[in-house]
Design a protein around this motif. Structure first.
Motif, PDB file in Angstrom:
ATOM      1  N   TRP A 188      36.921  59.148  59.813  1.00 51.11           N
ATOM      2  CA  TRP A 188      37.800  59.800  60.697  1.00 51.11           C
ATOM      3  C   TRP A 188      37.728  59.516  62.009  1.00 51.11           C
ATOM      4  CZ3 TRP A 188      41.570  63.186  58.762  1.00 51.11           C
ATOM      5  CH2 TRP A 188      41.222  63.537  57.449  1.00 51.11           C
ATOM      6  N   ALA A 189      36.694  58.924  62.640  1.00 46.67           N
ATOM      7  CA  ALA A 189      36.666  58.943  64.315  1.00 46.67           C
ATOM      8  C   ALA A 189      37.654  57.736  64.744  1.00 46.67           C
ATOM      9  CB  ALA A 189      35.297  58.492  64.568  1.00 46.67           C
ATOM     10  N   ASN A 190      38.299  56.990  63.985  1.00 54.59           N
ATOM     11  CA  ASN A 190      39.297  56.130  64.310  1.00 54.59           C
ATOM     12  C   ASN A 190      40.672  56.623  64.532  1.00 54.59           C
ATOM     13  OD1 ASN A 190      37.355  54.067  64.423  1.00 54.59           O
ATOM     14  ND2 ASN A 190      37.614  53.313  62.351  1.00 54.59           N
ATOM     15  N   CYS A 191      40.530  57.767  64.064  1.00 51.82           N
ATOM     16  CA  CYS A 191      42.168  58.579  64.409  1.00 51.82           C
ATOM     17  C   CYS A 191      43.120  57.761  63.921  1.00 51.82           C
ATOM     18  CB  CYS A 191      42.143  59.187  65.853  1.00 51.82           C
ATOM     19  SG  CYS A 191      40.808  59.902  66.674  1.00 51.82           S
ATOM     20  N   ASN A 192      43.082  57.260  62.533  1.00 49.69           N
ATOM     21  CA  ASN A 192      44.304  56.445  62.139  1.00 49.69           C
ATOM     22  C   ASN A 192      44.765  57.350  60.862  1.00 49.69           C
ATOM     23  OD1 ASN A 192      42.207  56.226  60.414  1.00 49.69           O
ATOM     24  ND2 ASN A 192      42.085  53.931  60.500  1.00 49.69           N
ATOM     25  N   HIS A 193      44.696  58.559  60.747  1.00 50.07           N
ATOM     26  CA  HIS A 193      45.169  59.305  59.477  1.00 50.07           C
ATOM     27  C   HIS A 193      46.662  59.799  59.680  1.00 50.07           C
ATOM     28  CE1 HIS A 193      41.300  59.532  56.979  1.00 50.07           C
ATOM     29  NE2 HIS A 193      40.895  59.202  58.530  1.00 50.07           N
ATOM     30  N   PHE A 194      46.886  60.284  60.856  1.00 58.41           N
ATOM     31  CA  PHE A 194      48.348  60.893  61.074  1.00 58.41           C
ATOM     32  C   PHE A 194      48.600  61.010  62.430  1.00 58.41           C
ATOM     33  CE2 PHE A 194      45.388  64.343  60.242  1.00 58.41           C
ATOM     34  CZ  PHE A 194      45.878  65.054  61.081  1.00 58.41           C
ATOM     35  N   SER A 195      49.827  61.270  62.905  1.00 58.01           N
ATOM     36  CA  SER A 195      50.212  61.682  64.220  1.00 58.01           C
ATOM     37  C   SER A 195      50.671  63.063  64.343  1.00 58.01           C
ATOM     38  CB  SER A 195      51.284  60.369  64.725  1.00 58.01           C
ATOM     39  OG  SER A 195      50.903  59.233  64.456  1.00 58.01           O
ATOM     40  N   MET A 196      50.489  63.783  65.426  1.00 60.53           N
ATOM     41  CA  MET A 196      50.872  65.373  65.496  1.00 60.53           C
ATOM     42  C   MET A 196      50.700  65.676  66.855  1.00 60.53           C
ATOM     43  SD  MET A 196      49.504  68.360  62.875  1.00 60.53           S
ATOM     44  CE  MET A 196      50.244  67.641  61.600  1.00 60.53           C
TER      45      MET A 196
END
Length: 283
Positions: free
Chosen positions: A61-69
């Motif tokens: 999760w720490a790479n912040c590559n799951h979704f944009s919002m």
């Protein structure tokens, strides 16, 4: 190392006029209509939150590559989430966000960043809407990699299945850590606190360091409310502790079934988002 004299816990001295419960009734982990739900959430958390699990989740999760919002879109999404670890509320988390922010706004009208922290402090819980079980998202946090202290909620009845308790290396006061190493160097149980902190740093949001500490450690009750784990703290942690305590009284004692008029509040808080966390963020 100099120890800061913090005086009495400020959360014990503050009581918003509108809340419907006495202070002693908050954080009741012994009884109540929500007890079974709360206990089961912590039982799972304390069984599966190991040192290896935390390292794995940080990588995920720490790479912040799951979704944009955008930030307000995230807040709106919490309409779908009821925190299963919270013995005080049984309504969507989005209302608690505005309750906390408005409590801070009343007492600290000159600190807009503090108000914004009140609004967004729980939005890391969006992980629960993206596949994570609530026991890996909500609830009180605690260090992994060292002895689990007795002030952790349900300490004596929920950790027997955690393999880390059988590892002698991880069951000393310091475990894998050095004295006064600083909380920045301590791995906390994985949840919405650490996740949102990582999102703030990744997206270069300009909330002051005091606010980032509130976000990162507001669920660390064994530390900020019980005084445990001081042997891991450095000077910076002790300087930031009063800010975390100040935040806690609003996070805890503004919870009420009297829900705010969220729609009327959105324009004001959008201006704060635009100032400190603008645009679309990576999550």
């Amino acid at each position: 190392m100099r120890v800061v004299n913090l005086g009495p816990d400020p959360s014990l001295a503050y009581r918003p006029e509108c809340h419907e419960k006495d202070q002693a009734e908050f954080r009741n982990f012994e009884s109540g209509e929500l007890f079974d739900r709360v206990f089961n959430t912590y039982k799972l958390m304390h069984t599966y939150q190991t040192l290896d699990f935390v390292k794995q989740k940080r990588l995920e999760w720490a790479n912040c590559n799951h979704f944009s919002m955008a930030m307000m879109e995230n807040i709106n999404s919490l309409d779908e989430l009821v925190d299963e670890s919270d013995p005080d509320v049984d309504f969507p988390n989005s209302f608690h966000a505005f309750q906390t922010a408005e409590g801070i706004r009343k007492e600290h009208p000159d600190k807009d960043w503090f108000q914004l922290v009140g609004l967004i402090h729980d939005i890391g819980k969006i992980m629960a809407l993206y596949g994570e079980p609530q026991w890996a998202v909500v609830g009180d946090t605690f260090p992994v990699g060292c002895k689990f202290q007795n002030s952790i909620v349900f300490r004596n009845s929920t950790f027997e299945g955690n393999p880390d308790v059988k590892n002698p290396t991880l069951n000393t006061e310091f475990g894998i850590y050095k004295p006064q190493c600083g909380l920045d160097n301590v791995l906390m149980s994985w949840g919405h606190d650490e996740y949102l902190y990582q999102v703030m740093k990744f997206n270069k949001c300009t909330i002051p360091e005091e606010g980032l500490y509130m976000i990162r450690f507001h669920s660390f009750y064994p530390w900020h409310s019980n005084g445990d784990y001081m042997h891991l703290c450095n000077e910076k942690d002790l300087q930031m502790l009063p800010w975390v305590k100040e935040f806690n009284k609003f996070d805890l004692y503004t919870k009420s079934t009297e829900l705010p008029d969220v729609e009327s509040l959105r324009p004001y808080y959008q201006t704060l988002i635009d100032k400190y966390c603008p645009g679309v963020l990576q999550w």
